[in-house]
Motif scaffolding. Structure first.
Motif, PDB file in Angstrom:
ATOM      1  N   PHE A 151      14.780   5.975 -10.206  1.00 10.00           N
ATOM      2  CA  PHE A 151      13.440   5.636 -10.689  1.00 10.00           C
ATOM      3  C   PHE A 151      12.481   5.333  -9.540  1.00 10.00           C
ATOM      4  CE2 PHE A 151      15.592   5.215 -14.777  1.00 10.00           C
ATOM      5  CZ  PHE A 151      14.672   5.860 -15.589  1.00 10.00           C
ATOM      6  N   PHE A 152      13.002   4.998  -8.370  1.00  4.65           N
ATOM      7  CA  PHE A 152      12.150   4.917  -7.185  1.00  4.65           C
ATOM      8  C   PHE A 152      11.544   6.284  -6.890  1.00  4.65           C
ATOM      9  CE2 PHE A 152      11.852   5.605  -2.557  1.00  4.65           C
ATOM     10  CZ  PHE A 152      10.911   4.641  -2.212  1.00  4.65           C
ATOM     11  N   GLN A 153      12.349   7.328  -6.953  1.00 11.04           N
ATOM     12  CA  GLN A 153      11.840   8.682  -6.744  1.00 11.04           C
ATOM     13  C   GLN A 153      10.835   9.067  -7.821  1.00 11.04           C
ATOM     14  OE1 GLN A 153      15.054  11.607  -5.588  1.00 11.04           O
ATOM     15  NE2 GLN A 153      16.368   9.831  -5.960  1.00 11.04           N
ATOM     16  N   TRP A 154      11.162   8.740  -9.066  1.00 11.43           N
ATOM     17  CA  TRP A 154      10.260   9.078 -10.173  1.00 11.43           C
ATOM     18  C   TRP A 154       8.910   8.364 -10.024  1.00 11.43           C
ATOM     19  CZ3 TRP A 154       8.226   5.861 -14.012  1.00 11.43           C
ATOM     20  CH2 TRP A 154       7.590   6.513 -15.076  1.00 11.43           C
ATOM     21  N   ALA A 155       8.950   7.070  -9.668  1.00 12.79           N
ATOM     22  CA  ALA A 155       7.712   6.309  -9.509  1.00 12.79           C
ATOM     23  C   ALA A 155       6.838   6.909  -8.406  1.00 12.79           C
ATOM     24  CB  ALA A 155       8.030   4.848  -9.200  1.00 12.79           C
ATOM     25  N   ASN A 156       7.445   7.330  -7.310  1.00 14.57           N
ATOM     26  CA  ASN A 156       6.660   7.940  -6.238  1.00 14.57           C
ATOM     27  C   ASN A 156       6.102   9.295  -6.658  1.00 14.57           C
ATOM     28  OD1 ASN A 156       6.744   6.029  -4.067  1.00 14.57           O
ATOM     29  ND2 ASN A 156       8.922   6.448  -3.874  1.00 14.57           N
ATOM     30  N   ALA A 157       6.838  10.032  -7.492  1.00 11.66           N
ATOM     31  CA  ALA A 157       6.313  11.297  -8.010  1.00 11.66           C
ATOM     32  C   ALA A 157       5.101  11.048  -8.906  1.00 11.66           C
ATOM     33  CB  ALA A 157       7.401  12.034  -8.778  1.00 11.66           C
ATOM     34  N   ARG A 158       5.157   9.971  -9.723  1.00  7.44           N
ATOM     35  CA  ARG A 158       4.006   9.646 -10.574  1.00  7.44           C
ATOM     36  C   ARG A 158       2.831   9.164  -9.716  1.00  7.44           C
ATOM     37  NH1 ARG A 158       3.829  12.649 -13.233  1.00  7.44           N
ATOM     38  NH2 ARG A 158       5.585  13.552 -12.134  1.00  7.44           N
ATOM     39  N   LEU A 159       3.112   8.397  -8.668  1.00  3.18           N
ATOM     40  CA  LEU A 159       2.039   7.986  -7.760  1.00  3.18           C
ATOM     41  C   LEU A 159       1.401   9.198  -7.084  1.00  3.18           C
ATOM     42  CD1 LEU A 159       3.558   4.822  -6.022  1.00  3.18           C
ATOM     43  CD2 LEU A 159       1.597   4.886  -7.577  1.00  3.18           C
ATOM     44  N   THR A 160       2.230  10.173  -6.738  1.00  2.75           N
ATOM     45  CA  THR A 160       1.711  11.399  -6.125  1.00  2.75           C
ATOM     46  C   THR A 160       0.752  12.111  -7.058  1.00  2.75           C
ATOM     47  OG1 THR A 160       3.707  11.676  -4.779  1.00  2.75           O
ATOM     48  CG2 THR A 160       2.367  13.642  -5.188  1.00  2.75           C
ATOM     49  N   ALA A 161       1.158  12.244  -8.318  1.00  2.00           N
ATOM     50  CA  ALA A 161       0.285  12.907  -9.296  1.00  2.00           C
ATOM     51  C   ALA A 161      -1.025  12.131  -9.454  1.00  2.00           C
ATOM     52  CB  ALA A 161       1.017  13.026 -10.634  1.00  2.00           C
ATOM     53  N   GLY A 162      -0.928  10.803  -9.521  1.00  2.00           N
ATOM     54  CA  GLY A 162      -2.139  10.002  -9.639  1.00  2.00           C
ATOM     55  C   GLY A 162      -3.028  10.104  -8.417  1.00  2.00           C
ATOM     56  N   TRP A 163      -2.424  10.106  -7.238  1.00  2.00           N
ATOM     57  CA  TRP A 163      -3.184  10.212  -5.990  1.00  2.00           C
ATOM     58  C   TRP A 163      -3.991  11.515  -5.972  1.00  2.00           C
ATOM     59  CZ3 TRP A 163      -3.151   7.044  -1.449  1.00  2.00           C
ATOM     60  CH2 TRP A 163      -3.757   7.616  -0.342  1.00  2.00           C
TER      61      TRP A 163
END
Length: 533
Positions: A151-163
């Protein structure tokens, strides 16, 4: 309080309670640092004013050093973040001509972004895909990491999309994803360095070895292991502050990122048994296991197949390239304990052999704790347990060496052997990358890589021998000795020990102690007036 008394229970690890005279200076304590200090004017003088810095305190200096090394680590991976425009006008990541191996910048973070469907919004342990095996069969796959790392990887992927959706300065999504992941991983390692300083209020410069380790420059961003190392080191700090519940919480969170922090429960068990402090051990053990279960249980219930993927993969994978088993296979042509295996068939015999060897090593460590003339410190026994696991395990991914860095520094804070091992271990990355490149693409022959692995393992074994020596002869322990000061060492002192620090052995242990141990114990523990054994 007398110089030889155990530290005050309430203020044992409060840096503010230590005056300058209690601080150990590396140039006075370590011959290697003393020689190196000649370049900057030599060791600190006897009348130097120490402990008065308003800004550049040891903690801030060490954190600054760690930040510089982490920045260098990012630049080492930067060649794998380059982009190019292909023939169709699309911007692509430039991994052409095996750039990730030639530039030695490979990081699991980059390929996993798409391989685990994070780039398309996949949910760990729920989203699956199909991999094609070499024999033509297929395997349904899920996220292969423990829950917290997944979920650390998933959270960073969601942050990437938001960024990227906000129109902020960016690049390819995978590059933004790597940079965001690297930011949090770097913060986790700074937490490791901070905890190491706090674990050694009288020896803050020991943490500089952690901060400047070549292994950090090479592997801090190779995978996600700094998260687990932070959990383990912060857990040790909480234990040293006599907070076993908090220690268990942190070890459990670390284990939810990578299982190894739970290994620390075994050395704690051995030492608490010898000291008769089992209540504290039950607190840290139960809290750690419950924390791990609380993090894992929702995923295990809602997505059992995906949750099991980590365990399935670890049971079915063969010997890792960095393992001694693979080295023997590569050099001798040996087919392994199991012989030829079909795709997906678990190496059952190899799994049993690695488990048995680790158990035997743990039994030897338990015997060492029993036979030690005085109860060992926590850090040396923890280092031996984790090193034994890595040496006997079928998998030693390169970034796993980060597990040993803070433990080795806490166990045996001597610059020369530690930096020698770290440099050798970091150097294994070079032949490993060119081994993957292949001789057909001007890579190195496998024998070069195998030789580097053997040298790395011998360096870890040599360091373990030095640690065992300090356990059997506590007067040689750098942490228990007081350099430049007359009088005996502090045999019961353990700055990491928490409730164990200065505690006597349990009555049951003393009653069962072999009588032959008693006469030589003082000679093993004590030092002469010069500070030498």
């Amino acid at each position: 309080m007398s110089a030889d008394a155990p530290p005050d229970q309430g203020r044992a690890h409060d840096p503010a309670s230590l005056d300058a005279s209690a601080r150990v200076f590396p140039a006075h304590d370590d011959a290697f640092v003393r020689g190196a200090s000649a370049a900057v004017g030599g060791p600190v003088g006897a009348h130097a004013v120490v402990g008065r810095a308003s800004f550049f305190t040891p903690l801030r200096v060490v954190l600054l050093l760690a930040t510089i090394v982490l920045v260098l680590g990012w630049f080492a991976k930067a060649p794998c973040l380059q982009q190019y425009v292909d023939s169709s006008g699309q911007v692509q990541l430039d991994w052409r001509d095996s750039r990730q191996y030639v530039a030695m910048c490979y990081s699991d973070t980059v390929p996993l972004y798409s391989a685990e469907r994070l780039d398309t919004g996949g949910v760990p342990y729920v989203t699956n895909w199909v991999d094609q095996r070499d024999d033509g069969t297929t395997q349904v796959r899920y996220m292969e990491y423990p829950v917290l790392t997944g979920f650390f990887q998933w959270a960073n992927a969601r942050l990437t999309a938001g960024w990227l959706s906000l129109g902020l300065p960016g690049a390819l999504p995978v590059v933004v994803y790597f940079d965001l992941s690297a930011f949090w991983l770097a913060l986790a390692w700074l937490g490791v360095v901070w905890a190491t300083v706090r674990l050694r209020p009288g020896r803050p410069w020991d943490a500089a070895i952690v901060a400047t380790s070549p292994l950090v420059a090479v592997h801090a961003f190779t995978n996600f292991d700094t998260l687990a190392v932070a959990g383990a080191t912060l857990g040790m700090l909480a234990w040293s502050r006599r907070r076993p519940g908090v220690a268990g919480l942190l070890l459990g969170l670390g284990a939810a990122a990578k299982l190894y922090p739970l290994f620390l429960l075994f050395p704690l068990l051995l030492l608490c048994l010898r000291a008769g402090r089992m209540r504290a051990w039950w607190t840290v053990a139960l809290t750690g296991l419950v924390t791990w279960a609380v993090v894992n249980l929702p995923v295990a219930v809602l997505a059992p197949t995906g949750w099991w993927e980590f365990f399935r993969l670890n049971s079915t994978r063969g010997a890792d390239p960095d393992s001694l088993y693979n080295v023997v296979t590569g050099l001798t042509g040996w087919s392994g304990f199991d012989g030829p295996l079909a795709s997906g068939q678990p190496p059952s015999v190899l799994n049993a052999v690695t488990a048995l060897l680790f158990v035997l090593c743990c039994a030897a460590i338990a015997y060492l704790v029993w036979r030690a003339p005085v109860r060992p410190r926590l850090a040396p026994i923890a280092f031996l347990v984790v090193a034994a696991f890595l040496l006997t395990n079928k998998v030693w991914s390169p970034q796993y060496s980060l597990w040993l860095v803070p433990l080795a520094v806490l166990a045996y804070p001597r610059w020369r052997p530690l930096l020698a091992w770290m440099a050798l271990d970091a150097f294994v990355w070079v032949p490993r990358m060119y081994f993957y490149l292949g001789t057909g693409s001007k890579g190195l022959p496998p024998e070069w890589f195998y030789a580097a692995v053997v040298v790395r393992d011998l360096a870890v074994v040599g360091l373990a021998v030095l640690v065992v020596r300090t356990v059997l002869r506590p007067g040689l322990d750098p942490v228990r000795r007081r350099p430049g000061r007359p009088g005996p060492s502090l045999p019961g002192a353990d700055p990491d020990g928490g409730v164990l620090d200065g505690a006597p052995d349990a009555a049951w242990f003393t009653a069962r102690r072999p009588p032959a141990d008693a006469p030589g114990r003082a000679a093993l523990v004590g030092t002469t007036r010069s500070g030498r054994t």
